[in-house]
Each structure stands twice: as C-alpha cells, then as structure tokens.
Design a protein around this motif. Sequence first.
Motif, PDB file in Angstrom:
ATOM      1  N   TRP A  76       0.956  -1.252   0.231  1.00 29.80           N
ATOM      2  CA  TRP A  76       0.340   0.052  -0.567  1.00 29.80           C
ATOM      3  C   TRP A  76       1.107   1.108   0.334  1.00 29.80           C
ATOM      4  N   ARG A  77       2.390   1.190   0.100  1.00 29.19           N
ATOM      5  CA  ARG A  77       2.990   1.992   0.067  1.00 29.19           C
ATOM      6  C   ARG A  77       3.278   2.956  -0.989  1.00 29.19           C
ATOM      7  N   LYS A  78       3.690   4.637  -0.821  1.00 27.04           N
ATOM      8  CA  LYS A  78       3.558   5.243  -1.969  1.00 27.04           C
ATOM      9  C   LYS A  78       4.627   4.738  -2.644  1.00 27.04           C
ATOM     10  N   ASP A  79       5.854   4.434  -2.326  1.00 27.05           N
ATOM     11  CA  ASP A  79       6.795   3.927  -3.100  1.00 27.05           C
ATOM     12  C   ASP A  79       7.181   2.678  -3.146  1.00 27.05           C
ATOM     13  N   TYR A 131      -6.279  -7.970  -7.401  1.00 23.45           N
ATOM     14  CA  TYR A 131      -6.716  -7.436  -7.242  1.00 23.45           C
ATOM     15  C   TYR A 131      -6.233  -6.038  -7.953  1.00 23.45           C
ATOM     16  N   ARG A 132      -7.043  -4.415  -8.389  1.00 25.62           N
ATOM     17  CA  ARG A 132      -5.652  -4.150  -9.328  1.00 25.62           C
ATOM     18  C   ARG A 132      -6.007  -2.106  -8.458  1.00 25.62           C
ATOM     19  N   PHE A 133      -4.755  -1.745  -8.329  1.00 21.76           N
ATOM     20  CA  PHE A 133      -4.983  -0.949  -7.794  1.00 21.76           C
ATOM     21  C   PHE A 133      -3.732   0.287  -8.170  1.00 21.76           C
ATOM     22  N   PRO A 134      -4.254   1.611  -8.153  1.00 24.47           N
ATOM     23  CA  PRO A 134      -2.963   2.040  -8.877  1.00 24.47           C
ATOM     24  C   PRO A 134      -2.380   2.353  -7.023  1.00 24.47           C
ATOM     25  N   ILE A 135      -0.456   2.955  -8.178  1.00 25.79           N
ATOM     26  CA  ILE A 135       0.501   2.878  -6.588  1.00 25.79           C
ATOM     27  C   ILE A 135       0.101   4.330  -5.967  1.00 25.79           C
ATOM     28  N   GLY A 136       0.340   4.035  -4.755  1.00 23.22           N
ATOM     29  CA  GLY A 136      -0.317   5.250  -3.909  1.00 23.22           C
ATOM     30  C   GLY A 136      -1.166   5.403  -3.801  1.00 23.22           C
ATOM     31  N   GLU A 139      -2.357   4.703   0.626  1.00 18.78           N
ATOM     32  CA  GLU A 139      -1.208   4.936   1.432  1.00 18.78           C
ATOM     33  C   GLU A 139      -1.795   5.474   2.584  1.00 18.78           C
ATOM     34  N   PRO A 140      -3.097   6.213   2.248  1.00 18.80           N
ATOM     35  CA  PRO A 140      -3.545   6.281   3.431  1.00 18.80           C
ATOM     36  C   PRO A 140      -3.590   5.329   4.316  1.00 18.80           C
ATOM     37  N   MET A 141      -4.184   4.078   3.720  1.00 17.71           N
ATOM     38  CA  MET A 141      -4.864   3.056   4.600  1.00 17.71           C
ATOM     39  C   MET A 141      -3.829   2.655   5.289  1.00 17.71           C
ATOM     40  N   ARG A 142      -2.473   2.712   4.645  1.00 16.13           N
ATOM     41  CA  ARG A 142      -1.300   1.507   5.219  1.00 16.13           C
ATOM     42  C   ARG A 142      -0.856   2.688   6.628  1.00 16.13           C
ATOM     43  N   GLN A 143      -1.179   4.177   6.528  1.00  8.12           N
ATOM     44  CA  GLN A 143      -0.653   5.055   8.126  1.00  8.12           C
ATOM     45  C   GLN A 143      -1.932   5.077   8.607  1.00  8.12           C
ATOM     46  N   GLU A 144      -2.955   4.736   8.079  1.00  2.16           N
ATOM     47  CA  GLU A 144      -4.394   4.069   9.247  1.00  2.16           C
ATOM     48  C   GLU A 144      -3.827   2.466   9.806  1.00  2.16           C
ATOM     49  N   PHE A 145      -3.233   1.917   9.348  1.00  2.03           N
ATOM     50  CA  PHE A 145      -2.872   0.685   9.913  1.00  2.03           C
ATOM     51  C   PHE A 145      -1.496   0.804  10.971  1.00  2.03           C
ATOM     52  N   LEU A 146      -0.531   1.564  10.533  1.00  2.00           N
ATOM     53  CA  LEU A 146       0.257   1.472  10.788  1.00  2.00           C
ATOM     54  C   LEU A 146       0.126   2.343  12.359  1.00  2.00           C
ATOM     55  N   SER A 147      -0.579   2.965  12.687  1.00  2.00           N
ATOM     56  CA  SER A 147      -1.188   3.960  13.782  1.00  2.00           C
ATOM     57  C   SER A 147      -1.135   3.468  14.775  1.00  2.00           C
ATOM     58  N   ASP A 148      -1.831   1.830  13.771  1.00  2.00           N
ATOM     59  CA  ASP A 148      -2.249   1.039  15.714  1.00  2.00           C
ATOM     60  C   ASP A 148      -2.437  -0.782  15.186  1.00  2.00           C
ATOM     61  N   PRO A 149      -1.493  -1.377  14.777  1.00  2.00           N
ATOM     62  CA  PRO A 149      -1.755  -2.515  13.579  1.00  2.00           C
ATOM     63  C   PRO A 149      -3.294  -3.241  14.071  1.00  2.00           C
ATOM     64  N   GLN A 150      -2.720  -3.585  15.726  1.00  2.00           N
ATOM     65  CA  GLN A 150      -3.440  -4.758  16.597  1.00  2.00           C
ATOM     66  C   GLN A 150      -4.902  -4.449  16.614  1.00  2.00           C
ATOM     67  N   LYS A 151      -5.225  -3.057  16.744  1.00  2.00           N
ATOM     68  CA  LYS A 151      -6.520  -2.817  17.049  1.00  2.00           C
ATOM     69  C   LYS A 151      -7.672  -3.029  15.438  1.00  2.00           C
ATOM     70  N   ARG A 161     -10.781  -7.253   4.525  1.00  2.00           N
ATOM     71  CA  ARG A 161     -12.421  -6.368   4.262  1.00  2.00           C
ATOM     72  C   ARG A 161     -11.860  -4.780   4.739  1.00  2.00           C
ATOM     73  N   PHE A 162     -10.453  -4.765   5.378  1.00  2.00           N
ATOM     74  CA  PHE A 162      -9.732  -3.333   5.600  1.00  2.00           C
ATOM     75  C   PHE A 162     -10.078  -2.228   3.773  1.00  2.00           C
ATOM     76  N   VAL A 163      -9.473  -3.328   2.821  1.00  2.00           N
ATOM     77  CA  VAL A 163      -9.680  -2.240   1.286  1.00  2.00           C
ATOM     78  C   VAL A 163     -10.657  -2.410   1.047  1.00  2.00           C
ATOM     79  N   THR A 164     -11.646  -3.365   1.062  1.00  2.00           N
ATOM     80  CA  THR A 164     -12.902  -3.197   1.137  1.00  2.00           C
ATOM     81  C   THR A 164     -13.719  -1.828   1.449  1.00  2.00           C
ATOM     82  N   ARG A 165     -13.488  -1.730   2.745  1.00  2.00           N
ATOM     83  CA  ARG A 165     -14.353  -0.578   3.369  1.00  2.00           C
ATOM     84  C   ARG A 165     -13.604   1.023   3.890  1.00  2.00           C
ATOM     85  N   ARG A 166     -12.109   0.829   3.498  1.00  2.00           N
ATOM     86  CA  ARG A 166     -11.390   2.078   3.674  1.00  2.00           C
ATOM     87  C   ARG A 166     -10.642   2.331   2.593  1.00  2.00           C
ATOM     88  N   ALA A 167     -11.066   1.635   1.442  1.00  2.00           N
ATOM     89  CA  ALA A 167      -9.700   2.334   0.049  1.00  2.00           C
ATOM     90  C   ALA A 167     -10.632   3.665  -0.496  1.00  2.00           C
TER      91      ALA A 167
END
Length: 268
Positions: A76-79, A131-136, A139-151, A161-167
């Motif tokens: 999910w990272r932009k780079d 699944y298909r997605f544009p690179i980058g 990234e907002p999903m990745r930041q949300e995940f990194l803020s609290d991966p366990q939660k 499900r995270f991709v489905t609901r938060r893309a």
Amino acid sequence: MKKQIICIRWGTKYGPEYVNRLYGMVSRNITPPFDFYCFTDDPEGVRPEVSCLPLPDLDCDLPKTRKGVWGKSRLWRKDLGGLSGPVLFMDLDVVIVGNIDGFFEYGFEDDVILARNPNTPFERLGQTSLYRFPIGKLEPMRQEFLSDPQKVAETFVFEQRFVTRRAPGGIKFWPSGWVSLFKWHCMRQFPLNYFLPPKLPAKSKVVIFPGGLNPPDAIAGRWNVRSPVLPPFRHFLATFTKSRNGSVSEHLRHFLHPAEWVSRNWRE
C-alpha cells in the motif's frame, strides 16, 4: 493502460516455483507487452523473466492474529519499488484459465477493483487474491494501519475487509464470472462431488484459492495437505470412523475428485 502484474513472496510457505508458474500462466494468457514484478526477500530460483524487487519494509510488528494476511500491507505504500500507475496484484496460488487483458481494460485507471467474496452475500466484501489499484492510492490506509496495527486487525479481521471498507474513493468489483472461488464456484455439492470432478465455470478467467485448499490439493483430489487421498467409496466409509474429517456433513462435502483442468493450467 500499461499492463503491470505484481506478486509478493516472503518466508518459506511458497517456493520460487509458485512465482514461476504464475509468470508462465500470465504469459500464456495476456497480449504483450506486460511487466511482471515479484516483491520478495529471496529471489533465488525465480525465472529471469520476472523482475524481482526487494521486499518492502512492513514498518511495524505484524498483528498477533491467525486471520488476515496483513503482510500484504507492504504493497500500500506510495514508494512501491519505483513503480507508478495501476498494478494488478495476484496471489501466488491463483490459477489463470483465460485471457486476462480485460483486467487492464475494465474501469478507470484510478479505480480500486476487487474480486467479489460470495461467502458473505449480505456484506459487500471484496477478495484481495486478485485486485487492481494505482500505486500510492492506498497510502492513507497504510498510515491508518500503522497507527495501531493490532486494533485495525481486530476490528476488520481480514485485510481484504479493510481494503473493501477503507480504500480512498471506495472500491469496484470485477464483472460477474471473471473470478471464481474454487471452493464456492468449482467444487460440486454433495452427493455430486462423489461422482463428478470439480467444474470450471465457462466465464472464468482466474480461479482463486482462499482458505486451506490450494492448487496442489485440487490436483491431488484432497481437501487440504493433511487429508488422505482416498477413492470415493473408501472416503464415504470413513464417514463412520474416527478418521472422519470434521463432522459428518463436513466430511461428505469435503470429498473431491482430482481437478484435471487445474493441473493443465497451473504450470510454467
């Protein structure tokens, strides 16, 4: 749209032969030109036509959960490996059975497009096996995940499900019939599974294998790697013994004949 296929491989669960088979299936079922990339921690044994790129850092500890392949969040990272534009991600254990040009022609370049998960008909849930997605864009999903991966893992259970609901901007699904789930669309229902091999739906382009049943199991005719391969009558008799696989109904539903079409397509 430029045709870019990516996959990811780390650890020892899947050997380089999985990457090599995936490339072989892609090359037989796509109109060139195309680029094929594998993000991996071990490029040894991968065929030279595949561009192996370093496995991106996860930047966190994996959530402590038995469900969800959260290691895919690396993508999910932009780079991402210097790539840009839309990419088509494929799990290593998919089986390509038809031309995949349409996966690069459907929708718009900025779309996030997933396979539909039929296991939850009352939930609009996608499958990230393909699944298909544009690179980058994710990234907002990745930041949300990194803020609290366990939660995040506990809240959404599965990364799909995270991709489905938060893309960002929402998601779309591939046209009906393009992607088949082996357990759902190909396996025969009891009692037909004792008499007929798994079917290949006519409109299918790719068959995916979420869960414990993978292409080698479908080829061998078994529910998973721990299941013995038995002829139909012996498998049926085992229903009434201690060697039964799960409940009576599960045991009866879990018998399958070898799927010859999987063997024919799942090769280099």
